[in-house]
Design a protein around this motif. Structure first.
Motif, short mmCIF file in Angstrom:
data_model
loop_
_atom_site.label_atom_id
_atom_site.label_comp_id
_atom_site.label_asym_id
_atom_site.label_seq_id
_atom_site.Cartn_x
_atom_site.Cartn_y
_atom_site.Cartn_z
N ALA A 128 -23.58 14.29 3.24
CA ALA A 128 -22.43 14.04 2.38
C ALA A 128 -22.77 13.05 1.27
O ALA A 128 -22.41 13.26 0.10
N VAL A 129 -23.49 12.00 1.60
CA VAL A 129 -23.83 11.00 0.59
C VAL A 129 -24.92 11.53 -0.34
O VAL A 129 -24.89 11.25 -1.54
N ALA A 130 -25.85 12.32 0.17
CA ALA A 130 -26.85 12.92 -0.73
C ALA A 130 -26.18 13.83 -1.76
O ALA A 130 -26.55 13.82 -2.94
N LEU A 131 -25.17 14.58 -1.33
CA LEU A 131 -24.43 15.42 -2.28
C LEU A 131 -23.69 14.57 -3.31
O LEU A 131 -23.41 15.04 -4.42
N THR A 132 -23.40 13.35 -2.97
CA THR A 132 -22.68 12.43 -3.84
C THR A 132 -23.60 11.73 -4.82
O THR A 132 -23.29 11.61 -6.01
N THR A 133 -24.72 11.26 -4.34
CA THR A 133 -25.57 10.39 -5.15
C THR A 133 -26.79 11.07 -5.75
O THR A 133 -27.34 10.58 -6.73
N ASP A 134 -27.24 12.17 -5.14
CA ASP A 134 -28.46 12.81 -5.62
C ASP A 134 -28.48 14.28 -5.20
O ASP A 134 -29.39 14.74 -4.52
N GLN A 135 -27.47 15.01 -5.62
CA GLN A 135 -27.26 16.38 -5.15
C GLN A 135 -28.44 17.31 -5.42
O GLN A 135 -28.68 18.26 -4.68
N ALA A 136 -29.22 17.04 -6.45
CA ALA A 136 -30.34 17.92 -6.78
C ALA A 136 -31.44 17.89 -5.72
O ALA A 136 -32.27 18.79 -5.67
N THR A 137 -31.42 16.89 -4.86
CA THR A 137 -32.46 16.79 -3.82
C THR A 137 -32.10 17.54 -2.54
O THR A 137 -32.93 17.67 -1.66
N VAL A 138 -30.85 17.99 -2.43
CA VAL A 138 -30.41 18.67 -1.21
C VAL A 138 -31.09 20.03 -1.12
O VAL A 138 -31.07 20.80 -2.08
N GLU A 139 -31.69 20.29 0.04
CA GLU A 139 -32.41 21.55 0.24
C GLU A 139 -32.17 22.06 1.65
O GLU A 139 -31.48 21.44 2.45
N GLU A 140 -32.76 23.20 1.95
CA GLU A 140 -32.56 23.86 3.24
C GLU A 140 -32.86 22.94 4.42
O GLU A 140 -32.16 22.97 5.43
N ALA A 141 -33.88 22.11 4.30
CA ALA A 141 -34.23 21.21 5.40
C ALA A 141 -33.08 20.27 5.75
O ALA A 141 -32.91 19.91 6.92
N ASP A 142 -32.27 19.90 4.77
CA ASP A 142 -31.12 19.03 5.03
C ASP A 142 -30.08 19.75 5.89
O ASP A 142 -29.47 19.16 6.78
N LEU A 143 -29.88 21.03 5.62
CA LEU A 143 -28.95 21.82 6.41
C LEU A 143 -29.51 22.05 7.81
O LEU A 143 -28.77 21.95 8.80
N GLU A 144 -30.79 22.31 7.90
CA GLU A 144 -31.41 22.51 9.21
C GLU A 144 -31.33 21.25 10.06
O GLU A 144 -31.17 21.33 11.29
#
Length: 190
Positions: A128-144
Motif C-alpha cells: 500500500a505504501v509503495a503504491l503511494t510513494t513509489d508506484q513505478a517500482t511495484v512489480e509481480e514480486a510484490d504481489l507474490e
C-alpha cells in the motif's frame, strides 16, 4: 465538543439545501457516529462527487476480502505517508476501535514499519505504501509476497484499491483543508 469547520478553503453547503439523497446519507452517518463526520459536509460541496466518492468508499469497505481493521490500517499507513491530517485523525480513530488497540494508529501514522503488526500485515502495508510513494517500482514480486502471506489476488486488488482511493482522498483533504471533528481525536483512547 467544539464545532470545527469541515474545511477552510471552500464554502460548506447548508445541509438543508442539499439534494434529498445527500441529506439522508448525512443523517444516517450522524445517527451512527453520534456526530456528523466533516468529510460528509466537505464532499457535499459537489453533490455528484459526494455520491461517487461514498459509493466507491462503500464498495471498498463492504465488498472486500480484507477485514475492516485491515482496510483501516491501509488507510492510516497511506495517510501517514501523505501527511493527511484529516484521514490520519479520522481513520486513526477507526483503527483504535476496530483493533481494540489505543496505540496502533499512532504507530502506523508515524512509521508503519515500526508498528506492532504481523508479518502478514507488514507485507500488506508495504504494498500500500509503495503504491503511494513509489508506484513505478511495484512489480509481480510484490504481489507474490502478499500471496506468500495468504492473500488472494482479489485481496491484493483490494489492498491496491484502498491505497489508491485514499491517495485521492488525502489529496482532496489537503486541497480543501479538511479538518477532523474533535471527537475523532479521542475515540478509542479510553
Amino acid at each position: 465538543m467544539t464545532d470545527v469547520d469541515p474545511m477552510t478553503r471552500f464554502s460548506v453547503p447548508d445541509v438543508n439545501e442539499l439534494p434529498e439523497d445527500l441529506r439522508e446519507r448525512i443523517k444516517e452517518e450522524t445517527e451512527r457516529a453520534g456526530f456528523t463526520p466533516n468529510v460528509f459536509l466537505a464532499y457535499a460541496y459537489r453533490p455528484s462527487h459526494f455520491r461517487a466518492f461514498f459509493q466507491y468508499y462503500d464498495a471498498l469497505v463492504e465488498d472486500t476480502e480484507l477485514t475492516r481493521l485491515e482496510v483501516e490500517m491501509i488507510i492510516v499507513a497511506v495517510s501517514g505517508a501523505n501527511d493527511c491530517y484529516y484521514c490520519n485523525t479520522a481513520h486513526g480513530a477507526l483503527v483504535r476501535l476496530y483493533g481494540d488497540d489505543p496505540m496502533l494508529a499512532d504507530q502506523l501514522i508515524s512509521n508503519y514499519r515500526n508498528a506492532d503488526v504481523s508479518d502478514r500485515h507488514r507485507a500488506m502495508l508495504d504494498l500500500a505504501v509503495a503504491l503511494t510513494t513509489d508506484q513505478a517500482t511495484v512489480e509481480e514480486a510484490d504481489l507474490e509476497a502478499l500471496e506468500d502471506h495468504g492473500f488472494s489476488r482479489k485481496a491484493i486488488w483490494d489492498v491496491g484499491s484502498v491505497a489508491a482511493f485514499f491517495n485521492l482522498s488525502n489529496r482532496m483533504a489537503q486541497l480543501a483543508d479538511m479538518r477532523p471533528n474533535e471527537e475523532f481525536h479521542t475515540l478509542g483512547r479510553e
